[in-house]
Design a protein around this motif. Structure first.
Motif: not given
Length: 258
Positions: A181-195
């Motif tokens: 889950s902590s590594f999945l949390g890194l995808s937050e920066v990817v989604f932030a860039a997409v948004v």
């Protein structure tokens, strides 16, 4: 609940915003999102077992992708700002560690509600005491291409970006474990860039695209980690391979009836 509220909620916010007042936001984000690596190292020290090679490889790949997506600023850095960003990183690690503790008997909604309520009190005390600068203006604001009262974006941030996100995050941690889950949390920066690309028109460069793919690759590698239960199951399957009985062996066995 107190540890969760003070460290994982209020402490992370105070440390992060204190850090970005002294160092670039991208650098502070990069340090804060090193929490998955800190969890790997913590498990290494606690269990005295070297992490599996696939986990170490996933850590390196994911952090390399994070560097490309965030793009930390160069130049001289304030040492105090770097240390405070590290405190925020440790607070995020505590968030994952406590979120996994389903043996505490506290449902995700109760943990999130109590943590956010107590965290709000702690942040309020920090603001009133002058520990952090604080001011508010209750006026109409630009919102999604229009104008809205101040309470509309506040309500959306409180309900969606905070309450829902914390409850969903705690439930995900308990289902997936702290590491994945902590590594999945890194995808937050990817989604932030997409948004940011979709809503603000901020372009996504080639480096960010490559970084996003590396982060996803690191998540996949960590997901491939073989658990102890899986290893035991494989060993059990090997032990249960039928052994052929040679001819005449049945006649050599003792007659228990006699």
């Amino acid at each position: 609940m107190l540890v969760y509220a003070v460290i994982a909620v209020a402490g992370v916010q105070l440390a992060f915003y204190t850090a970005i007042a002294r160092i670039p936001v991208s650098t502070a984000l990069l340090i804060e999102y090193l929490a998955p690596v800190a969890l790997v190292l913590f498990a290494w020290v606690r269990t005295r077992r070297v992490p599996q090679l696939v986990v170490l490889a996933g850590s390196v790949v994911a952090i390399a992708g994070l560097v490309l997506v965030v793009g930390p600023a160069g130049g001289a850095l304030d040492p105090f700002g770097v240390v405070i960003a590290g405190v925020a990183m440790l607070g995020v690690a505590v968030y994952y560690l406590l979120g996994e503790r389903d043996d505490l008997g506290v449902p995700p909604i109760a943990l999130a509600a109590s943590g956010l309520l107590i965290g709000a009190v702690v942040l309020g005390i920090a603001a009133l005491s002058g520990l952090v600068p604080f001011e508010a203006a209750f006026t109409d604001v630009d919102f999604l291409g229009g104008t809205a009262p101040w309470w509309v974006p506040v309500l959306m941030v409180a309900a969606i970006s905070t309450a829902f996100a914390y409850v969903a995050g705690i439930q995900a941690i308990r289902m997936l474990g702290t590491r994945l889950s902590s590594f999945l949390g890194l995808s937050e920066v990817v989604f932030a860039a997409v948004v940011a690309w979709a809503l603000l028109g901020e372009a996504i460069g080639p480096a960010q695209l490559i970084g996003g793919l590396l982060i996803l690759g690191g998540i996949v590698l960590v997901r491939l980690e073989r658990r102890a239960s899986d290893t035991a199951a494989i060993a059990l399957d090997v032990d249960l391979v039928p052994v052929p009985v040679r001819a005449g062996a049945a006649d050599e066995r003792p007659n228990l009836a006699q």
